[in-house]
Write a protein that holds these residues in place. Sequence first.
Motif, short mmCIF file in Angstrom:
data_model
loop_
_atom_site.label_atom_id
_atom_site.label_comp_id
_atom_site.label_asym_id
_atom_site.label_seq_id
_atom_site.Cartn_x
_atom_site.Cartn_y
_atom_site.Cartn_z
N LEU A 1 0.89 -1.16 0.00
CA LEU A 1 0.00 0.00 0.00
C LEU A 1 0.92 1.21 0.00
N VAL A 2 1.09 1.80 -1.17
CA VAL A 2 2.15 2.79 -1.37
C VAL A 2 1.57 4.20 -1.38
N MET A 3 2.08 5.03 -0.50
CA MET A 3 1.59 6.40 -0.40
C MET A 3 2.18 7.25 -1.53
N PRO A 4 1.55 8.38 -1.86
CA PRO A 4 2.08 9.23 -2.93
C PRO A 4 3.54 9.61 -2.66
N GLY A 5 4.39 9.35 -3.65
CA GLY A 5 5.80 9.72 -3.53
C GLY A 5 6.66 8.67 -2.86
N GLN A 6 6.04 7.54 -2.47
CA GLN A 6 6.76 6.53 -1.72
C GLN A 6 7.15 5.36 -2.64
N THR A 7 8.16 4.61 -2.23
CA THR A 7 8.52 3.38 -2.93
C THR A 7 8.43 2.23 -1.95
N GLU A 8 7.78 1.15 -2.35
CA GLU A 8 7.72 -0.05 -1.51
C GLU A 8 8.01 -1.28 -2.38
N THR A 9 8.45 -2.33 -1.70
CA THR A 9 8.90 -3.51 -2.43
C THR A 9 8.18 -4.77 -1.95
N LEU A 10 7.64 -5.50 -2.94
CA LEU A 10 6.98 -6.78 -2.65
C LEU A 10 7.85 -7.90 -3.23
N LEU A 11 8.14 -8.88 -2.41
CA LEU A 11 8.89 -10.04 -2.89
C LEU A 11 7.91 -11.14 -3.27
N TRP A 12 8.10 -11.66 -4.48
CA TRP A 12 7.21 -12.71 -4.98
C TRP A 12 8.06 -13.83 -5.55
N GLU A 13 7.79 -15.04 -5.11
CA GLU A 13 8.54 -16.18 -5.63
C GLU A 13 7.57 -17.11 -6.34
N PRO A 14 7.45 -16.94 -7.68
CA PRO A 14 6.45 -17.72 -8.41
C PRO A 14 6.78 -19.21 -8.35
N GLN A 15 5.75 -20.02 -8.18
CA GLN A 15 5.95 -21.45 -7.97
C GLN A 15 5.60 -22.29 -9.19
N ARG A 16 4.68 -21.77 -10.03
CA ARG A 16 4.21 -22.57 -11.16
C ARG A 16 4.19 -21.71 -12.42
N PRO A 17 4.48 -22.30 -13.58
CA PRO A 17 4.38 -21.52 -14.81
C PRO A 17 2.94 -21.10 -15.06
N GLY A 18 2.79 -20.01 -15.76
CA GLY A 18 1.44 -19.56 -16.07
C GLY A 18 1.39 -18.05 -16.19
N ILE A 19 0.19 -17.56 -16.24
CA ILE A 19 -0.02 -16.12 -16.35
C ILE A 19 -0.59 -15.64 -15.02
N TYR A 20 0.04 -14.64 -14.45
CA TYR A 20 -0.34 -14.14 -13.13
C TYR A 20 -0.81 -12.70 -13.20
N PRO A 21 -2.05 -12.46 -12.87
CA PRO A 21 -2.51 -11.07 -12.83
C PRO A 21 -2.00 -10.36 -11.58
N PHE A 22 -1.82 -9.08 -11.70
CA PHE A 22 -1.59 -8.24 -10.52
C PHE A 22 -2.49 -7.02 -10.65
N TYR A 23 -2.83 -6.39 -9.53
CA TYR A 23 -3.78 -5.28 -9.63
C TYR A 23 -3.64 -4.32 -8.45
N CYS A 24 -4.26 -3.16 -8.63
CA CYS A 24 -4.28 -2.15 -7.57
C CYS A 24 -5.38 -2.49 -6.58
N THR A 25 -5.03 -2.50 -5.29
CA THR A 25 -5.98 -2.95 -4.27
C THR A 25 -6.71 -1.82 -3.58
N ASP A 26 -6.24 -0.59 -3.75
CA ASP A 26 -6.85 0.54 -3.04
C ASP A 26 -7.60 1.38 -4.06
N PHE A 27 -8.90 1.40 -3.96
CA PHE A 27 -9.72 2.08 -4.96
C PHE A 27 -9.21 3.50 -5.19
N CYS A 28 -8.72 3.74 -6.40
CA CYS A 28 -7.97 4.96 -6.63
C CYS A 28 -8.67 5.94 -7.55
N SER A 29 -9.55 5.44 -8.42
CA SER A 29 -10.09 6.34 -9.45
C SER A 29 -11.23 5.63 -10.16
N ALA A 30 -11.82 6.34 -11.11
CA ALA A 30 -12.92 5.77 -11.89
C ALA A 30 -12.44 4.56 -12.68
#
Lengths: 651, 207
Positions: free
Chosen positions: A595-624
Amino acid sequence: MKTYLNLIGAAILITLWGCGNNGGSDKKGAMSNAKAAEKVYVAPGEYDEFYAFMSGGFSGQLSVYGLPSGRLLKVIPVFSQDAEKGYGYNEETIPMLNTSYGFVPWDDAHHPELSQTDGVPDGRWIFINGNNTPRIARIDLTTFETTEIVEIPNSGGNHSSPFITENSEYVVAGTRFSVPFPQKDVAISSYKENFKGSISYIRADEPGKMDVAFQILVPGFDYDLAHSGKGKSHGWTFFTTYNSEESYTLKEVNASQNDKDFIAAVNWKKAEEYLAQGKAKEMPADYMHNYYDEETHMATSTKKKSVKVLIPSECPGMIYYLPTPKSPHGVDVDPTGEYIVGNGKLSADLTVHSFDKMIKAIENEAFDTEIDGIPVLKFEDVVIGTVQSGGLGPLHTEFDGKGNAYTTFFISSEVVKWKLGTWEVIDRAPCYYSVGHLMIPGGDSRKPWGKYLVALNKITKDRYLPTGPEMNHSAQLYDISGEKMELLLDFPTIGEPHYAQAIAADVVMKNSKKIYPIEHNKHPHAIKKESEAKVVREGNVVRIYMTSIRSHFNPDNIEGIKVGDKVYFHLTNLEQDWDTPHGLSVMGARNAELLVMPGQTETLLWEPQRPGIYPFYCTDFCSALHQEMQGYIRVSEAGANVPIKWSLGED
Amino acid sequence: MQKLSKVLMLVGSLLLLLLFVTPLWRITLEAPQYPGGITMYIWINKITGDTPYTLQNINILNHYVGMQYIEPDSIPELKYFPYVIVAMVIFGVVTSLTGKRKLMLTWVLVMAALGALGLYDFYLWEYDYGHNLDPNAPIKVPGMAYQPPVIGSKMLLNFNAISYPYWGGLFLGLSMLMAATAFFIGKKKESKKEEKAVHKHSFATQG
């Protein structure tokens, strides 16, 4: 027949009326509902008069409420991981929870304490102690974020803490559980021989520089609560003790035998002198200091290896014991700094010591006895008054700045108002139920805002709609502006608030930040423009330098990731508008969102386990177009030859 | 009176230098979720906002409906307007030193023409921003244009756009007013002088 029916009708009416009455003010203890409602009503868009900070107890967090409305404003993660904010999950804040035991994702947060200038809360920071794995945290009140945590060595549980000194020179710590000092493998039954207590002073006035300035080795009692002196008693701190019996089993009985335990009075200015004279022993210790830098947006942990220890027998005049009846809990210093109130939790009465009498007794050196080099003053030489309360189980006292004191009584479940100097009881109000601590805004400072009182109750039972066996604890707000206390409001709290602080809103709100200026962002993996977005492979480490701005991530198509990679999403939120955070989550990630505030940088570590297509998305309702703020990552087999590729908006 | 006229002309033309200190125009966008509004300031040489990030925030809003990004660097007027203003200041100062009414009138007329052209140019930019929309915009409202008014207020979807002159615009007006006043009071003085001269002459002839 008609008369008979009328009678039945009247009976029903009376019954209904009676029920209504029961459900109304009588049973629930509030004043006239309309009058009380008016006093706590904060119209839509209007602000509360006070910020109240309530410890989360076993939630490990600190919650912020508005007073008098009792509205929850924020929960600040401190000692516990918080998936909602990514605290303790993202790479930047994981170091905040480092201890000498490694990463500890939880603690028991007890006593918030606002920073002070001249004994008055100044709204810069609030500190809070972790009891379980002994720690103290600093929360910055411009961002309402935890920015610093220091571990307390040679402590078995940090309870009597942080209780700041008048100009925020130090926060203090006293061990609730005595343990061998330094730790060693001994028989528990060797308690009297091997177990010791410690009192610590931690430098607090400079962010990033919190450190254990010195520790005092004290007898193996349980150190419970504390307060630093103010005004004329500035330079002293008072710590309550129980278990002066030094028992180590069935403490509920064995630690409750002595008629009197002690309040330890520490002259920390004297301790500073001894420290300057080199009287302290440098002892090996193992503790962590974690600091979150607002410009790099990262926390770093530093290991500390030793601590300076002062021994009372070698430092005369540094510490005294004031005998105080029945396992005192709170020790509270009135706004003038003269009265030191001992809340003997197993007694009916309160004991009030006089600072002036204490100084005189010390000058006269008429000591009762000495314990491990600590002179014990005579009870009658220090006591100035006893409040014959009529209640039972006093825990904690605060002040309204108008010559009155308010004490919680756990066993008799009430708040008692009494007068300083005459010790007479003026008023009493029942609490629902079994009140622990109380809080008056600024009520432990030199200048209380003596308008409201919040009782922090330990038992909830039927106060709200039932929620199964576990219920939130209940707080109650009283109006104390008049002669009589008036109950205004009930509101549930998070975890178990053991203690609280409040401050006039205008002191804090004017400094509250809206964004982090992007030009100040010094995160090593920050990017300041969308054109700098990239994906870089270094062996099996893949770094995604990603930006977010309404309403897209850049890049939003990534290929060339392989099973077995360690993928770091370094997300910089390019927004510079108030209240425009963006979240980031990836399917299958085993930590939490960012959850990244304006002007901030944050890091998520992800270790994918299986081949495939992985969606990612914004979790905090930000706009229309928040729903559209999403992307895909392609994950290939471990040995695949798919090249690293990234893009945004390319067909 | 001629001295006063000169002073007015001088002060009037120097007033223009304030355009480098304060904006000409202010446009505020108001919507419920923007307490206090978003305010953009148009200067003689730049466009700013109430925070350093206002333009970015307005551009973010604009992109939903497909408006172009406002990039001050790509607006040539902001580059050469400052020279025009400096030139007018120099012209005004010289005019004041000579005290010539003809020059004063010329100055006022040139300045008024420039002002009118500036406003028209402002209108054209607004028209372009409001009408020249990206056909791929996420939000397309048929028949809707997003041109803010030059003066006054207008609802643009959820935003109320309010546009009025700011201190710079007022100083510009005041500057012209002072120069015009300089021209008019200069005239009275001159005509009085002529009258007096005639008077003297008649005395002389009589004597």
